[in-house]
Design a protein around this motif. Structure first.
Motif, PDB file in Angstrom:
ATOM      1  N   PRO B  74       0.814  -1.216   0.000  1.00 50.17           N
ATOM      2  CA  PRO B  74       0.000   0.000   0.000  1.00 50.17           C
ATOM      3  C   PRO B  74       0.851   1.271   0.000  1.00 50.17           C
ATOM      4  O   PRO B  74       1.926   1.302   0.606  1.00 50.17           O
ATOM      5  N   CYS B  75       0.352   2.276  -0.694  1.00 57.15           N
ATOM      6  CA  CYS B  75       0.929   3.626  -0.616  1.00 57.15           C
ATOM      7  C   CYS B  75       2.389   3.692  -1.045  1.00 57.15           C
ATOM      8  O   CYS B  75       3.182   4.428  -0.447  1.00 57.15           O
ATOM      9  N   ALA B  76       2.760   2.906  -2.055  1.00 59.59           N
ATOM     10  CA  ALA B  76       4.164   2.890  -2.491  1.00 59.59           C
ATOM     11  C   ALA B  76       4.334   3.501  -3.878  1.00 59.59           C
ATOM     12  O   ALA B  76       5.393   3.374  -4.482  1.00 59.59           O
ATOM     13  N   ARG B 182      -2.125  15.984 -10.837  1.00 57.21           N
ATOM     14  CA  ARG B 182      -2.264  17.190 -10.028  1.00 57.21           C
ATOM     15  C   ARG B 182      -1.207  17.198  -8.925  1.00 57.21           C
ATOM     16  O   ARG B 182      -1.250  18.001  -8.007  1.00 57.21           O
ATOM     17  N   ARG B 183      -0.261  16.298  -8.988  1.00 53.14           N
ATOM     18  CA  ARG B 183       0.742  16.198  -7.945  1.00 53.14           C
ATOM     19  C   ARG B 183       2.049  16.821  -8.423  1.00 53.14           C
ATOM     20  O   ARG B 183       2.190  17.154  -9.597  1.00 53.14           O
ATOM     21  N   ALA B 184       3.003  16.973  -7.489  1.00 52.40           N
ATOM     22  CA  ALA B 184       4.210  17.717  -7.859  1.00 52.40           C
ATOM     23  C   ALA B 184       5.474  17.143  -7.237  1.00 52.40           C
ATOM     24  O   ALA B 184       5.468  16.691  -6.093  1.00 52.40           O
ATOM     25  N   GLU B 238     -10.246  10.039   9.934  1.00 53.08           N
ATOM     26  CA  GLU B 238      -9.815  11.438   9.978  1.00 53.08           C
ATOM     27  C   GLU B 238      -8.930  11.836   8.802  1.00 53.08           C
ATOM     28  O   GLU B 238      -9.215  12.778   8.078  1.00 53.08           O
ATOM     29  N   PHE B 239      -7.845  11.092   8.617  1.00 50.49           N
ATOM     30  CA  PHE B 239      -6.875  11.553   7.624  1.00 50.49           C
ATOM     31  C   PHE B 239      -7.430  11.454   6.205  1.00 50.49           C
ATOM     32  O   PHE B 239      -7.187  12.311   5.371  1.00 50.49           O
ATOM     33  N   SER B 240      -8.212  10.390   5.975  1.00 48.37           N
ATOM     34  CA  SER B 240      -8.745  10.270   4.617  1.00 48.37           C
ATOM     35  C   SER B 240      -9.866  11.285   4.387  1.00 48.37           C
ATOM     36  O   SER B 240     -10.163  11.641   3.263  1.00 48.37           O
ATOM     37  N   ASN B 286     -12.171  13.305  -2.476  1.00 49.21           N
ATOM     38  CA  ASN B 286     -10.746  13.064  -2.248  1.00 49.21           C
ATOM     39  C   ASN B 286     -10.145  12.234  -3.374  1.00 49.21           C
ATOM     40  O   ASN B 286     -10.855  11.581  -4.132  1.00 49.21           O
ATOM     41  N   GLU B 287      -8.829  12.295  -3.480  1.00 53.42           N
ATOM     42  CA  GLU B 287      -8.118  11.568  -4.528  1.00 53.42           C
ATOM     43  C   GLU B 287      -7.092  10.646  -3.890  1.00 53.42           C
ATOM     44  O   GLU B 287      -6.528  10.961  -2.840  1.00 53.42           O
ATOM     45  N   HIS B 288      -6.847   9.538  -4.558  1.00 55.08           N
ATOM     46  CA  HIS B 288      -5.901   8.539  -4.054  1.00 55.08           C
ATOM     47  C   HIS B 288      -4.685   8.470  -4.963  1.00 55.08           C
ATOM     48  O   HIS B 288      -4.820   8.573  -6.180  1.00 55.08           O
ATOM     49  N   CYS B 289      -3.529   8.227  -4.398  1.00 58.40           N
ATOM     50  CA  CYS B 289      -2.394   7.810  -5.213  1.00 58.40           C
ATOM     51  C   CYS B 289      -2.653   6.344  -5.593  1.00 58.40           C
ATOM     52  O   CYS B 289      -3.438   5.652  -4.921  1.00 58.40           O
ATOM     53  N   TYR B 290      -1.975   5.861  -6.611  1.00 63.89           N
ATOM     54  CA  TYR B 290      -2.123   4.462  -7.032  1.00 63.89           C
ATOM     55  C   TYR B 290      -1.895   3.535  -5.826  1.00 63.89           C
ATOM     56  O   TYR B 290      -0.908   3.683  -5.085  1.00 63.89           O
ATOM     57  N   GLY B 291      -2.781   2.618  -5.618  1.00 62.89           N
ATOM     58  CA  GLY B 291      -2.591   1.606  -4.570  1.00 62.89           C
ATOM     59  C   GLY B 291      -2.710   2.116  -3.153  1.00 62.89           C
ATOM     60  O   GLY B 291      -2.262   1.449  -2.225  1.00 62.89           O
ATOM     61  N   CYS B 292      -3.327   3.283  -2.969  1.00 62.65           N
ATOM     62  CA  CYS B 292      -3.461   3.805  -1.606  1.00 62.65           C
ATOM     63  C   CYS B 292      -4.914   3.745  -1.168  1.00 62.65           C
ATOM     64  O   CYS B 292      -5.781   4.343  -1.803  1.00 62.65           O
ATOM     65  N   PRO B 293      -5.208   3.021  -0.084  1.00 63.57           N
ATOM     66  CA  PRO B 293      -6.588   2.960   0.389  1.00 63.57           C
ATOM     67  C   PRO B 293      -7.013   4.216   1.161  1.00 63.57           C
ATOM     68  O   PRO B 293      -8.184   4.360   1.493  1.00 63.57           O
ATOM     69  N   VAL B 294      -6.068   5.096   1.472  1.00 61.66           N
ATOM     70  CA  VAL B 294      -6.390   6.243   2.330  1.00 61.66           C
ATOM     71  C   VAL B 294      -7.001   7.394   1.518  1.00 61.66           C
ATOM     72  O   VAL B 294      -8.087   7.880   1.823  1.00 61.66           O
ATOM     73  N   GLY B 295      -6.289   7.815   0.479  1.00 60.53           N
ATOM     74  CA  GLY B 295      -6.801   8.918  -0.350  1.00 60.53           C
ATOM     75  C   GLY B 295      -6.874  10.220   0.410  1.00 60.53           C
ATOM     76  O   GLY B 295      -7.947  10.794   0.597  1.00 60.53           O
ATOM     77  N   CYS B 296      -5.725  10.719   0.847  1.00 58.97           N
ATOM     78  CA  CYS B 296      -5.730  11.903   1.718  1.00 58.97           C
ATOM     79  C   CYS B 296      -5.887  13.213   0.950  1.00 58.97           C
ATOM     80  O   CYS B 296      -6.144  14.249   1.549  1.00 58.97           O
ATOM     81  N   THR B 297      -5.728  13.164  -0.364  1.00 58.11           N
ATOM     82  CA  THR B 297      -5.741  14.414  -1.135  1.00 58.11           C
ATOM     83  C   THR B 297      -7.160  14.961  -1.231  1.00 58.11           C
ATOM     84  O   THR B 297      -8.071  14.260  -1.678  1.00 58.11           O
ATOM     85  N   MET B 500       7.877   4.664   0.213  1.00 56.22           N
ATOM     86  CA  MET B 500       6.557   4.559   0.854  1.00 56.22           C
ATOM     87  C   MET B 500       6.098   5.964   1.258  1.00 56.22           C
ATOM     88  O   MET B 500       6.918   6.810   1.575  1.00 56.22           O
ATOM     89  N   CYS B 501       4.799   6.137   1.278  1.00 57.06           N
ATOM     90  CA  CYS B 501       4.269   7.428   1.691  1.00 57.06           C
ATOM     91  C   CYS B 501       4.642   7.696   3.158  1.00 57.06           C
ATOM     92  O   CYS B 501       4.397   6.856   4.025  1.00 57.06           O
ATOM     93  N   GLY B 502       5.210   8.853   3.425  1.00 57.59           N
ATOM     94  CA  GLY B 502       5.671   9.200   4.773  1.00 57.59           C
ATOM     95  C   GLY B 502       4.553   9.239   5.796  1.00 57.59           C
ATOM     96  O   GLY B 502       4.787   9.026   6.982  1.00 57.59           O
ATOM     97  N   PHE B 503       3.347   9.499   5.357  1.00 58.18           N
ATOM     98  CA  PHE B 503       2.250   9.604   6.320  1.00 58.18           C
ATOM     99  C   PHE B 503       2.003   8.267   7.026  1.00 58.18           C
ATOM    100  O   PHE B 503       1.597   8.217   8.173  1.00 58.18           O
ATOM    101  N   LEU B 504       2.258   7.169   6.302  1.00 59.33           N
ATOM    102  CA  LEU B 504       2.015   5.859   6.897  1.00 59.33           C
ATOM    103  C   LEU B 504       2.952   5.592   8.051  1.00 59.33           C
ATOM    104  O   LEU B 504       2.593   5.025   9.070  1.00 59.33           O
TER     105      LEU B 504
HETATM  106  S1  SF4 Z   1      -1.805   8.822   2.115  1.00 62.73           S
HETATM  107 FE1  SF4 Z   1      -2.154  10.490   0.640  1.00 62.73          FE
HETATM  108  S2  SF4 Z   1      -0.104  11.082  -0.183  1.00 62.73           S
HETATM  109 FE2  SF4 Z   1       0.062   9.071   0.869  1.00 62.73          FE
HETATM  110  S3  SF4 Z   1      -0.146   7.579  -0.779  1.00 62.73           S
HETATM  111 FE3  SF4 Z   1      -2.200   7.889   0.116  1.00 62.73          FE
HETATM  112  S4  SF4 Z   1      -3.187   9.520  -1.103  1.00 62.73           S
HETATM  113 FE4  SF4 Z   1      -0.975   9.526  -1.591  1.00 62.73          FE
END
Ligand code: SF4
Lengths: 96, 627
Positions: B74-76, B182-184, B238-240, B286-297, B500-504
């Motif tokens: 996830p989130c990689a 939409r990411r940078a 919360e975060f998602s 909200n939007e998700h990165c590929y393979g991310c169940p959270v979708g924090c955007t 990996m996404c730092g938030f995890l």
């Molecule tokens: S938590 Fe947010 S930034 Fe991290 S992978 Fe998921 S959608 Fe992308």
């Protein structure tokens, strides 16, 4: 008696009378746990459930600070309070 | 030969000679650096001397996802770009997410190295093994969103993933970003390096699968990670639901959400106007990165004040840079101006902090209306922010030219005492945390190999009160050198390299991040890394990057704070009374160098470099008489 300022944010604010900041009065020698218990007495079991696990410890992710210092770096819920202290209570937060 | 995780290939494209080479990825590099930022720093060190002109033909852009990108971890879906930064002159490493990162893996590559300089505008098209350098004359001058649309049409494939520059990168603004979807890849002027190469975009479509060495063990490690995410007290819901904007309320309550160029941090509560409630009221989904169940955007639509129709996904940092630090309390203008920065390909953070610097000079009478092309640069004027973003993106004569290369160069151009109010470290503008309110977080800004970069060693102990590895008083100075080393090494090893996404890491597995990384990377790749190996990767990358920066001319004197942070005390709010005196800084630095086994001048010791198996770094220092 001592007066302590309580601040909270987000969903905890909704559970604490929609007040971001409030002042409470506690007996001399009170600790952080006493302040939280007093808030729970005022605002009821929903707040209690949000803050505390059945064991009496804080729920995971709840963070409490006294004058900026997280209580885990002090004496936890036993950390003593003095007049004018500022207590900040966070629900689980993250990101950035 | 890799059993999985890695595709085993490095794609090298030279834009001067128009040649394309495919090389094998050496197993030792994979083992020693894992991927992502680790690969970037290693190839940069080996191939780009510290004294090259960042905007010259000898600089390179090194794109590297990690071994977990494109797998079911996830989130990689993260990818690092590493280059010599034109903004700082140091290692410039920036990470992005979305869908672009995995596509490079699916095309069959672990690393993409762009070399040389094309004479005319081009874009790179990668379709598995077919790599072509295409004419980009007709898209040169277009913004990042239109560029992505046109290239998809051009290659006849709507599923192609694209990273590109906008007008800011073409005009070589040292605050230019590379935008994908939409990411940078936001920071350190990486977009200017792409512009200097006349490279408008990289378009990728891959159809391969990332193999897994040990599917059973990988599946167990993946399940462990997903369970940890579910148990996290904050990821769901919360975060998602709220995303990073919730941190506005956090740092505001702590009195360390910087405002008006840091001159009055803590004096006004910005969470009332641009906090989570206000931003939530503009949410559209909200939007998700590929393979991310959270979708924090969090995608937001501006509502009023002339900003109707503005749609964007500002992160926490942008509520600061286009909000509080420029004294702006309009959430709609933040959404709109964030959209403009994405469109033109600009780093919202550096742009906002540089505008804040100009605002302070304007209010102090050090910049006149004649200098600002008549723009009223008072704090709080959000229309002025909108105007300046355009001036910067197009490097317009006058104020655009003055601001477009960031705070450090702007201070040099103005001269006199102007630099006293420039909020940068090593040329990189400060992130959204007043260092006076969180000392280890601040020390990370001062020592990070990329300049003032919160993501290279995020002190979640101080910002969120997470007691891992133990609890810390955010105002204390003692112990912060050690903690900063810990944060930097673990962040690098468990998020920036694998990628990996730092938030995890902060929210799901802070206490066991190294083991978790070792389990995932080992089972995916078959490399059999232990948690100690993983820990060492973080240290290795931070040491190699340090030696690179020394070769680029950096010394202990550059590990510092802007004058205001050292001289001035926060007057009000949850961090009132706090500052970082020179004495405090020296104490923290001494402890940090000691924790790293570096000499007190900030140079890594022979012993440390030998322990990390970095003979190339030792040889460089020896040749300069520094070891
Ligand atoms: S938590 Fe947010 S930034 Fe991290 S992978 Fe998921 S959608 Fe992308």
């Amino acid at each position: 008696m001592i007066t302590v300022e309580i601040t909270t944010i987000m969903d905890l604010k909704a559970l604490m009378g929609e007040k971001k900041d409030q002042t409470i009065v506690l007996p001399e020698g009170a600790a952080v746990g006493d302040a939280l218990n007093q808030l729970c007495n005022t605002y009821g079991p929903v707040l209690n459930k949000r803050l505390f696990a059945n064991s009496g410890a804080l729920n995971p992710g709840i963070a409490v600070f006294v004058n900026g210092c997280v209580i885990d770096a002090l004496a936890g819920l036993e950390s003593s309070l003095k007049n004018g202290d500022r207590v900040l209570i966070f629900p689980p937060v993250g990101g950035g | 030969m890799f059993q999985g995780g890695y595709m085993g290939k490095v794609l090298r494209v030279n834009l001067t000679t128009k040649t394309v080479l495919v090389e094998d990825l050496p197993e030792k590099i994979a083992r020693d650096y894992i991927g992502g930022a680790g690969f970037g720093v290693k190839y940069l060190f080996d191939e780009v001397p510290g004294d090259v002109d960042p905007l010259g033909a000898d600089n390179k852009l090194i794109f590297a996802p990690g071994p977990l990108s494109g797998t079911a971890a996830p989130c990689a879906s993260r990818i690092a770009v590493t280059t010599k930064s034109p903004l700082t002159g140091a290692v410039g490493m920036s990470l992005s997410g979305g869908y672009f990162p995995v596509e490079l893996k699916f095309a069959g590559y672990d690393v993409l190295i762009i070399e040389g300089q094309s004479e005319t505008p081009v874009y790179l098209h990668i379709r598995d093994d077919k790599v072509s350098i295409k004419n980009a004359e007709k898209i040169w001058g277009m913004d990042t969103q239109i560029t992505q649309t046109i290239i998809k049409q051009d290659v006849g494939d709507q599923n192609t993933r694209i990273a590109c520059i906008g007008q800011a990168g073409e005009n070589l603004s040292k605050m230019a970003a590379i935008i994908n979807e939409r990411r940078a890849f936001g920071r350190k002027g990486v977009g200017a390096v792409m512009g200097s190469k006349n490279l408008k975009a990289i378009a990728i479509r891959g159809t391969k699968e990332v193999p897994i060495a040990n599917p059973e063990a990988f599946s167990a490690a993946r399940k462990f990670m997903l369970d940890a995410m579910k148990q996290s007290p904050v990821l769901y819901p919360e975060f998602s639901k709220l995303g990073t904007p919730m941190v506005v309320d956090v740092t505001s309550a702590m009195g360390m959400f910087p405002s008006e160029n840091y001159r009055n941090t803590g004096e006004k509560d910005y969470s009332e106007t641009i906090g989570v409630e206000a931003s939530l009221s503009r949410n559209k989904g909200n939007e998700h990165c590929y393979g991310c169940p959270v979708g924090c955007t969090q995608l937001k639509l501006a509502k009023g004040q002339g900003y109707e129709g503005g749609m964007s996904d500002p992160e926490y940092e942008t509520y600061y840079s286009l909000g509080s630090v420029v004294g702006v309390e309009s959430v709609d203008s933040i959404i709109y101006n964030d959209m403009l920065c994405d469109k033109y390909g600009l780093d919202t953070m550096s742009v906002g902090v540089t505008i804040a610097f100009a605002m302070e000079l304007f209010e102090r009478g050090m910049l006149s209306a004649a200098d600002t092309n008549g723009i009223d640069l008072r704090f709080g004027n959000h229309q002025a922010v909108t105007q300046l973003i355009e001036e910067i993106a197009f490097r317009r004569a006058g104020i655009g030219e003055l601001l477009c290369d960031g705070s450090r160069i702007m201070a040099e151009k103005i001269g006199g005492d102007a630099g006293d109010f420039a909020m940068h470290i090593k040329g990189l503008e400060l992130p959204a945390y007043d260092p006076r309110g969180a000392k280890a977080h601040g020390l990370n800004f001062a020592t990070s190999y990329t300049g003032a970069d919160h993501n290279r060693g995020y002190a979640f102990q101080e910002v969120f009160g997470i007691p891992v590895p133990k609890a810390y008083d955010r105002f204390a100075v003692a112990g912060k050198g050690w903690l900063t080393k810990w944060n930097q090494d673990i962040r690098c090893a468990t998020t920036d390299c694998p990628t990996m996404c730092g938030f995890l890491m902060d929210m799901a597995v802070p206490a066991i991040a190294e083991q978790n990384t070792a389990d995932l990377v080992s089972s995916a790749s078959g490399l059999a890394l232990t948690k100690e190996d993983v820990g060492k990767v973080g240290e290795r990358v931070n040491n190699l990057a340090r030696v690179y920066n020394i070769s680029a001319g950096f010394t202990r004197a550059d590990d510092t704070f802007p004058k205001r942070i050292i001289d001035e005390t926060i007057k009000e709010g949850g961090s009132s009374g706090q500052r970082i005196s020179q004495e405090d800084l020296d104490l923290m630095l001494n402890e940090y160098y000691e924790a790293r086994n570096w000499a007190q001048d900030g140079v890594p010791s022979q012993q440390k470099l030998a322990e990390l198996d970095l003979p190339e770094a030792a040889a460089l220092l020896e040749a300069r008489g520094l070891l």
